[in-house]
Design an enzyme around this catalytic site. Structure first.
Site, PDB file in Angstrom:
ATOM      1  N   SER A 184       0.900  -0.914  -0.097  1.00 48.63           N
ATOM      2  CA  SER A 184       0.020   0.130  -0.294  1.00 48.63           C
ATOM      3  C   SER A 184       0.915   1.139   0.147  1.00 48.63           C
ATOM      4  O   SER A 184       2.149   1.154   0.128  1.00 48.63           O
ATOM      5  CB  SER A 184      -0.879  -0.117   1.281  1.00 48.63           C
ATOM      6  OG  SER A 184      -0.064  -0.175   2.224  1.00 48.63           O
ATOM      7  N   GLY A 185       0.149   2.420  -0.304  1.00 54.33           N
ATOM      8  CA  GLY A 185       0.996   3.672   0.090  1.00 54.33           C
ATOM      9  C   GLY A 185       1.865   3.938  -1.367  1.00 54.33           C
ATOM     10  O   GLY A 185       2.718   4.668  -1.100  1.00 54.33           O
TER      11      GLY A 185
ATOM     12  N   ILE B 124      -3.458   9.148  -6.595  1.00 50.84           N
ATOM     13  CA  ILE B 124      -2.752  10.242  -7.328  1.00 50.84           C
ATOM     14  C   ILE B 124      -2.673   9.567  -9.007  1.00 50.84           C
ATOM     15  O   ILE B 124      -2.857  10.381  -9.835  1.00 50.84           O
ATOM     16  CB  ILE B 124      -1.247  10.527  -6.910  1.00 50.84           C
ATOM     17  CG1 ILE B 124      -1.559  11.285  -5.517  1.00 50.84           C
ATOM     18  CG2 ILE B 124      -0.470  11.596  -7.632  1.00 50.84           C
ATOM     19  CD1 ILE B 124      -0.474  11.061  -4.462  1.00 50.84           C
TER      20      ILE B 124
ATOM     21  N   GLU C 166     -11.110  24.180   2.995  1.00 53.25           N
ATOM     22  CA  GLU C 166      -9.990  23.590   2.422  1.00 53.25           C
ATOM     23  C   GLU C 166     -10.686  22.373   1.539  1.00 53.25           C
ATOM     24  O   GLU C 166      -9.777  21.776   0.578  1.00 53.25           O
ATOM     25  CB  GLU C 166      -9.053  23.051   3.434  1.00 53.25           C
ATOM     26  CG  GLU C 166      -9.635  21.881   4.485  1.00 53.25           C
ATOM     27  CD  GLU C 166     -10.155  22.283   5.666  1.00 53.25           C
ATOM     28  OE1 GLU C 166     -11.130  23.518   5.639  1.00 53.25           O
ATOM     29  OE2 GLU C 166     -10.674  21.647   6.662  1.00 53.25           O
TER      30      GLU C 166
ATOM     31  N   LYS D 274      14.663  -4.498  -9.118  1.00 55.86           N
ATOM     32  CA  LYS D 274      14.121  -5.791  -8.799  1.00 55.86           C
ATOM     33  C   LYS D 274      12.652  -5.863  -9.286  1.00 55.86           C
ATOM     34  O   LYS D 274      11.959  -5.252  -8.740  1.00 55.86           O
ATOM     35  CB  LYS D 274      14.201  -6.181  -7.149  1.00 55.86           C
ATOM     36  CG  LYS D 274      15.567  -6.236  -6.810  1.00 55.86           C
ATOM     37  CD  LYS D 274      16.250  -7.264  -7.451  1.00 55.86           C
ATOM     38  CE  LYS D 274      17.662  -7.574  -6.947  1.00 55.86           C
ATOM     39  NZ  LYS D 274      18.381  -8.380  -7.649  1.00 55.86           N
TER      40      LYS D 274
ATOM     41  N   LYS E 217      11.652  -7.080 -19.197  1.00 54.80           N
ATOM     42  CA  LYS E 217      11.287  -8.072 -18.340  1.00 54.80           C
ATOM     43  C   LYS E 217       9.845  -7.973 -17.730  1.00 54.80           C
ATOM     44  O   LYS E 217       9.147  -9.167 -17.837  1.00 54.80           O
ATOM     45  CB  LYS E 217      12.262  -7.712 -16.814  1.00 54.80           C
ATOM     46  CG  LYS E 217      13.057  -9.215 -16.794  1.00 54.80           C
ATOM     47  CD  LYS E 217      13.563  -9.005 -15.479  1.00 54.80           C
ATOM     48  CE  LYS E 217      15.248  -9.693 -15.448  1.00 54.80           C
ATOM     49  NZ  LYS E 217      15.916  -9.443 -14.260  1.00 54.80           N
TER      50      LYS E 217
ATOM     51  N   GLY F 267     -10.933  25.672  14.691  1.00 56.34           N
ATOM     52  CA  GLY F 267     -10.091  26.710  14.723  1.00 56.34           C
ATOM     53  C   GLY F 267     -10.773  28.032  14.862  1.00 56.34           C
ATOM     54  O   GLY F 267     -10.428  29.046  15.619  1.00 56.34           O
TER      55      GLY F 267
ATOM     56  N   CYS G 182     -13.324  25.610  11.510  1.00 60.99           N
ATOM     57  CA  CYS G 182     -14.149  24.883  12.115  1.00 60.99           C
ATOM     58  C   CYS G 182     -13.743  24.992  13.740  1.00 60.99           C
ATOM     59  O   CYS G 182     -13.930  26.052  14.270  1.00 60.99           O
ATOM     60  CB  CYS G 182     -14.303  23.565  11.632  1.00 60.99           C
ATOM     61  SG  CYS G 182     -15.671  22.621  12.119  1.00 60.99           S
TER      62      CYS G 182
ATOM     63  N   GLY H  41       0.539   5.658  -3.823  1.00 61.77           N
ATOM     64  CA  GLY H  41      -0.095   6.765  -4.561  1.00 61.77           C
ATOM     65  C   GLY H  41      -1.013   6.424  -5.497  1.00 61.77           C
ATOM     66  O   GLY H  41      -0.945   7.000  -6.605  1.00 61.77           O
TER      67      GLY H  41
ATOM     68  N   HIS I  73     -15.348  24.251   6.283  1.00 61.21           N
ATOM     69  CA  HIS I  73     -14.190  23.595   5.925  1.00 61.21           C
ATOM     70  C   HIS I  73     -13.818  23.974   4.673  1.00 61.21           C
ATOM     71  O   HIS I  73     -13.965  23.228   3.741  1.00 61.21           O
ATOM     72  CB  HIS I  73     -14.011  22.108   6.250  1.00 61.21           C
ATOM     73  CG  HIS I  73     -14.015  21.501   7.675  1.00 61.21           C
ATOM     74  ND1 HIS I  73     -12.912  21.289   8.181  1.00 61.21           N
ATOM     75  CD2 HIS I  73     -14.941  21.221   8.051  1.00 61.21           C
ATOM     76  CE1 HIS I  73     -13.111  20.954   9.393  1.00 61.21           C
ATOM     77  NE2 HIS I  73     -14.415  20.811   9.676  1.00 61.21           N
TER      78      HIS I  73
ATOM     79  N   ASP J 200      -8.721  10.177  -0.615  1.00 63.34           N
ATOM     80  CA  ASP J 200      -8.417  10.166  -2.191  1.00 63.34           C
ATOM     81  C   ASP J 200      -9.314  11.046  -2.638  1.00 63.34           C
ATOM     82  O   ASP J 200      -9.253  11.365  -4.014  1.00 63.34           O
ATOM     83  CB  ASP J 200      -8.458   8.608  -2.692  1.00 63.34           C
ATOM     84  CG  ASP J 200      -7.074   8.143  -2.489  1.00 63.34           C
ATOM     85  OD1 ASP J 200      -6.457   8.618  -2.221  1.00 63.34           O
ATOM     86  OD2 ASP J 200      -7.264   6.723  -2.247  1.00 63.34           O
TER      87      ASP J 200
HETATM   88  N1  GLN Z   1     -15.272  19.552  17.534  1.00 59.09           N
HETATM   89  C1  GLN Z   1     -15.902  20.689  17.015  1.00 59.09           C
HETATM   90  C2  GLN Z   1     -17.541  20.239  16.801  1.00 59.09           C
HETATM   91  O1  GLN Z   1     -17.839  19.239  16.570  1.00 59.09           O
HETATM   92  C3  GLN Z   1     -15.092  21.039  15.664  1.00 59.09           C
HETATM   93  C4  GLN Z   1     -15.193  19.903  14.438  1.00 59.09           C
HETATM   94  C5  GLN Z   1     -14.275  20.256  13.483  1.00 59.09           C
HETATM   95  O2  GLN Z   1     -13.506  21.101  13.628  1.00 59.09           O
HETATM   96  N2  GLN Z   1     -14.237  19.583  12.412  1.00 59.09           N
HETATM   97  O3  GLN Z   1     -18.292  21.417  16.489  1.00 59.09           O
END
Ligand code: GLN
Length: 549
Positions: A15-16, A21, A507, A187, A223, A382, A380, A18, A505, A73
């Site tokens: 595994s691992g 990708i 991201e 190999k 080969k 954060g 979140c 990629g 989120h 993924d």
């Molecule tokens: N633990 C927090 C909540 O449930 C933040 C969750 C998170 O950062 N995805 O609200």
């Protein structure tokens, strides 16, 4: 009408390597030829989804618009393809058995004993074909999680064997590893054995993609070709690259599209990846210097735990043509050593998370960022901790906290969402997936999104306690966005213009060709901060952080 093509990617030996990708790169090249491509991933575990898995064990839990909690993924697929997928692209062992057993209970197989073959394999093939129909795809690209030989994916591979017989346009790709014991001694034997194992399951790989320790020699290509029953032209080198985004071009240059298109019976038109390539060039050779960004978290020793956050920084940095040095800072180190260890970063991110460990360190990092004008992005958890920090140090409520961590605080500034109060089951029960927020005109969020209505993905149980919003606003915390449907605080900002928090989120929606606006904010402010501080050296010699990416 031309029939649909199917490509399956099988991992072998270990595994691992990629596989995600490679899958995403093949999808990208076909997409760049103007084909409609949809990826599908099978994961053999018996969890219905990834939501209950620990990032330490399994890496990041990725979230789709429809609220599915899926394997990381899927983040790679979306980042490469710049499309949004849904739950039908994800099959897990748990999900397919649940589906089949539900049908059995409904009496849909009355009179029969329900078997792996044909009932389960029929369900799998129907699922794959339905995904192609519903997305009107020219090509369905199927990644099989795990490695050939695993018990968990054996019935799925059997379904794929049947599919390969039933479908005219089918390509099987074996991903393998060619180790070198010492330089110049590649190999190929493990690849030969693994290939034989796949063939014993009734599938003959058409393409062999080789991860390696050193470039494949003509001898090793020949080969592999001899033992695997493929032309040497069907054996591809998958070298270690400085960025994963460079792989589509590496495979394209070796002619992988020609082989795939021939098998799929389609014209091998030009794959236009010029925009993609110019961004890859900026990642590899940025022209505008560098910035040091810290991710303060608690899974920092697991390189996959914050992969979407890391990639979102890479996407934003490519837009500004700067090199992002990304540092993982274990928040317990701040609890032990104090927040001064944050002083040389140009930007700080506190990502999402659960559980008590390291919470006070994250709050201290946020305070340090706010008091020292270090650009900050809270995601979140954060953002929730950004609010807790503000309550403690600006409003003066020293005991302020989230009820997730302190159930008896007198100032529960972060509290359980009302609809969560009666929830006891853990799987799929958070506030999940895409939700629309309304932004306030003139705020940073409005500026960077350049819109007043935005959709981002969510995964949380707690929210800013609405009872305290007025107190925060009176003390200049800017509430810059709220949920359209229930008023949940979705975005807030510091009055100094250097910090944004979001309950979402962002991201998860950042792509190389379409970076997240909030990460553009952070990177742009980090570039400015670095200029202000006129620091030229990188943080590479810092010894308190865990390390760069
Ligand atoms: N633990 C927090 C909540 O449930 C933040 C969750 C998170 O950062 N995805 O609200």
């Amino acid at each position: 009408m031309r029939s649909r093509g199917y490509i399956v990617i099988l991992g072998s030996i270990m595994s691992g390597l990629g596989k995600g990708i490679v899958t995403a790169s093949i999808c990208k090249l076909l997409q760049a030829k103007g084909l409609k491509v949809v990826p599908l991933k099978f994961d053999g575990y018996l969890n219905v989804d990834c939501g209950t898995m620990n990032p330490f064990r399994h890496g990041e839990v990725f979230v789709l618009d429809d609220g599915s909690e899926v394997d990381m993924d899927f983040g790679t697929y979306e980042r490469f393809l710049n499309i949004s997928l849904n739950k039908f692209s994800s099959i897990t062992g748990g999900k397919i058995f649940q589906h089949l057993i539900k049908k059995e209970r409904e009496g849909r197989f009355l009179g029969r004993d329900v078997q792996i073959v044909p009932h389960l394999t029929d369900e799998l093939k129907a699922w794959i074909r339905r995904l192609g129909d519903e997305t009107d795809a020219d090509v369905v690209v199927i990644e099989v999680g795990g490695t050939v030989g695993d018990i968990e994916n054996s019935y799925f591979i059997e379904a794929i064997r049947q599919l390969s017989y039933e479908e005219k346009h089918f390509v099987a790709v074996q991903l393998t590893h060619v180790p070198s014991l010492s330089k110049g001694e590649p190999k190929t034997k493990p690849t030969q054995h693994a290939n034989r194992l796949i063939q014993s399951m009734g599938i003959r790989p058409d393409i062999i993609v080789c991860r390696e320790d050193e470039p494949l020699t003509q001898e090793s290509i020949e080969k592999i070709s001899l033992f695997a029953n493929v032309s040497p032209k069907h054996v591809f080198d998958d070298p270690t690259l400085s960025t994963v985004y460079a792989l589509p071009k590496v495979l394209n240059d070796q002619g992988i599209c020609k082989v795939i298109c021939e098998k799929l019976g389609i014209e091998d038109g030009h794959a236009d990846i010029s925009n993609w390539e110019s961004l890859v060039e900026r990642i590899i050779n940025p022209k505008n210097g560098e910035v040091d960004i810290a991710i303060v978290g608690k899974y920092t020793t697991t390189k996959d735990a914050y992969v979407s956050v890391k990639e979102a920084i890479v996407h934003a940095a490519a837009q500004f043509d700067v090199r992002p040095n990304i540092w993982f800072v274990e928040s317990t180190l701040i609890e032990e050593g104090g927040p001064d260890i944050m002083k040389d970063y140009d930007g700080i991110i506190v990502p999402g998370g659960f559980g008590n460990r390291g919470i006070e360190g994250k709050i201290e990092a946020i305070r340090y960022a706010r008091e020292n004008n270090i650009p900050f992005l809270g995601l979140c958890l954060g953002m929730q901790l950004m609010v807790v920090e503000y309550a403690r140090n600006v409003l003066g409520w020293k005991d302020a906290h989230s009820t997730e961590f302190s159930s008896d605080t007198k100032h529960p500034v972060i509290d359980l969402l009302p609809e969560q109060k009666s929830v006891s089951e853990k799987g799929g029960t958070m506030r999940l997936g895409g939700h629309t927020s309304l932004l306030v005109e003139g705020t940073l969020a409005h500026k960077y999104y350049n819109a007043l209505e935005v959709d981002e993905r969510h995964r949380h149980r707690y929210e800013v306690n609405p009872e305290y919003v007025k107190d925060f606003e009176e003390h200049n915390l800017i509430i810059s966005g709220r949920s359209k449907d229930n008023g949940v605080v979705e975005f807030c900002e510091w009055p100094n213009g250097l910090g944004i928090g979001t309950q979402a989120h962002p991201e998860f929606k950042s792509r190389l060709e379409k970076p997240s606006p909030l990460f553009l904010f952070l990177v742009e402010k980090a570039i400015e901060a670095r200029k202000r501080n006129s620091r030229k050296t990188s943080m590479a010699n810092t010894h308190r952080t865990i390390g760069s990416v």
